[in-house]
Write an enzyme that holds these catalytic residues in place. Sequence first.
Site, short mmCIF file in Angstrom:
data_model
loop_
_atom_site.label_atom_id
_atom_site.label_comp_id
_atom_site.label_asym_id
_atom_site.label_seq_id
_atom_site.Cartn_x
_atom_site.Cartn_y
_atom_site.Cartn_z
N TYR A 133 -2.41 0.20 -11.33
CA TYR A 133 -2.25 -0.22 -12.70
C TYR A 133 -2.72 0.89 -13.73
CZ TYR A 133 -2.65 -4.95 -11.19
OH TYR A 133 -2.45 -6.24 -10.59
N LYS A 187 -2.77 -1.83 3.24
CA LYS A 187 -1.55 -1.80 3.77
C LYS A 187 -1.36 -0.41 4.35
CE LYS A 187 2.87 -3.45 4.15
NZ LYS A 187 2.98 -4.80 5.07
N ASP A 220 -0.10 -8.54 3.69
CA ASP A 220 1.01 -9.47 3.86
C ASP A 220 0.37 -10.77 4.72
OD1 ASP A 220 1.07 -7.31 5.55
OD2 ASP A 220 3.17 -7.68 5.84
N ASP A 244 -5.90 -8.41 -7.19
CA ASP A 244 -5.41 -9.25 -8.18
C ASP A 244 -4.65 -10.21 -7.55
OD1 ASP A 244 -4.74 -10.12 -10.79
OD2 ASP A 244 -3.55 -8.27 -11.45
N ASP A 248 -5.69 -14.62 -7.13
CA ASP A 248 -4.82 -15.75 -7.85
C ASP A 248 -4.51 -16.95 -6.99
OD1 ASP A 248 -5.23 -14.63 -10.26
OD2 ASP A 248 -3.15 -14.44 -10.72
#
Length: 353
Positions: A133, A187, A220, A244, A248
């Site tokens: 970010y 990851k 994933d 993030d 959600d």
Amino acid sequence: MTLSLLCLAGDGIGPEIMAATKVVVEAACTRSGETVSLADGEIGFPALNAEGSTIPEQVIEAALAADGVILGPVSHNAYPSREDGGLNPSGVLRKELDLFANIRPAQSFKGLATPTGAPVDLIIFRENLEGFYADKNLHSGPGEFMPVPGVAMAMRLITERGSERIGRAAFDHAAANGRKKVTAVHKANVMRTSDGLFLDVMRRIATGYPGIQYDEVLVDAAAALLVRDPGRFDVIVTTNMFGDILSDLASELAGGLGLAASLNLGPQNAAAQAQHGSAPDIAGHDRANPTSLIGSAAMLLGHLELVRAKALIEVSLKKAIADPRTRTSDLGGPLGTQAFSKVLVDLIQEADT
């Protein structure tokens, strides 16, 4: 002692859900005999129009001085450039208050169906100041740049210190709240250096908590497992962008973003924040569900050790949402924002303490 909370309503539905949250917080503190002082500050478009910035310096100073902040949603995607005063208030506060942890529980409500039909009860610890970010991850300048036209690049920042802080927060929470497992989501099969560093820190921290199971899941695979088997997870700890996105997803699986609480936490400061956006299309129509911000405020009260007020709010939310007659319209109920907050106040006043 009276604790001071700074209330920043924000844009869109922010003023409506903030008004509902303040009423509920005041009712819970009055009922529990715990005292808070609520002060207001302006951010977002109202502050831009009045002060030339979406988060004026005096608001940052007030946030630093307060015991806690209640932060409403903002329409930062619609703001002008940073040079014209269009800063993201959420990002600015996270950086200025050193709010390194974004804590997002995902818990389904009794009587309210979930999209998959499976109950959800997990909590995500998202590192809040690093990652991809660009508004938060570097000391000076953005983390994105365009070396030549048509080519955009982004730098990802992962530090040992940042990983250590979020890892400790996740494991400490698990140990203090009877959680049995912490899962590091990553990851590292692709981002071997940055996520490799993150995992090295998580593994080291895990050795200090022998009573808590530790495992690792690729991001994933974690998304797929959340849909297929959310009970597979207890506490998730992960980096900024992954947290993030996954939070959600988890919140939607638990009933929707409108129900999802969130707390930003730093060494000295804390800010409650609704998980959802500003929803300008329904602003001013008394249709917004204030549960997310109210639940976030309850988390903040708990962090400030106003545990009775926190419990009163959380019990009232569970009771109201369990009954179709006292739900907001987004949940198939008949109530608007103000009427729903009045139901919560009535439940709080009737509750045993």
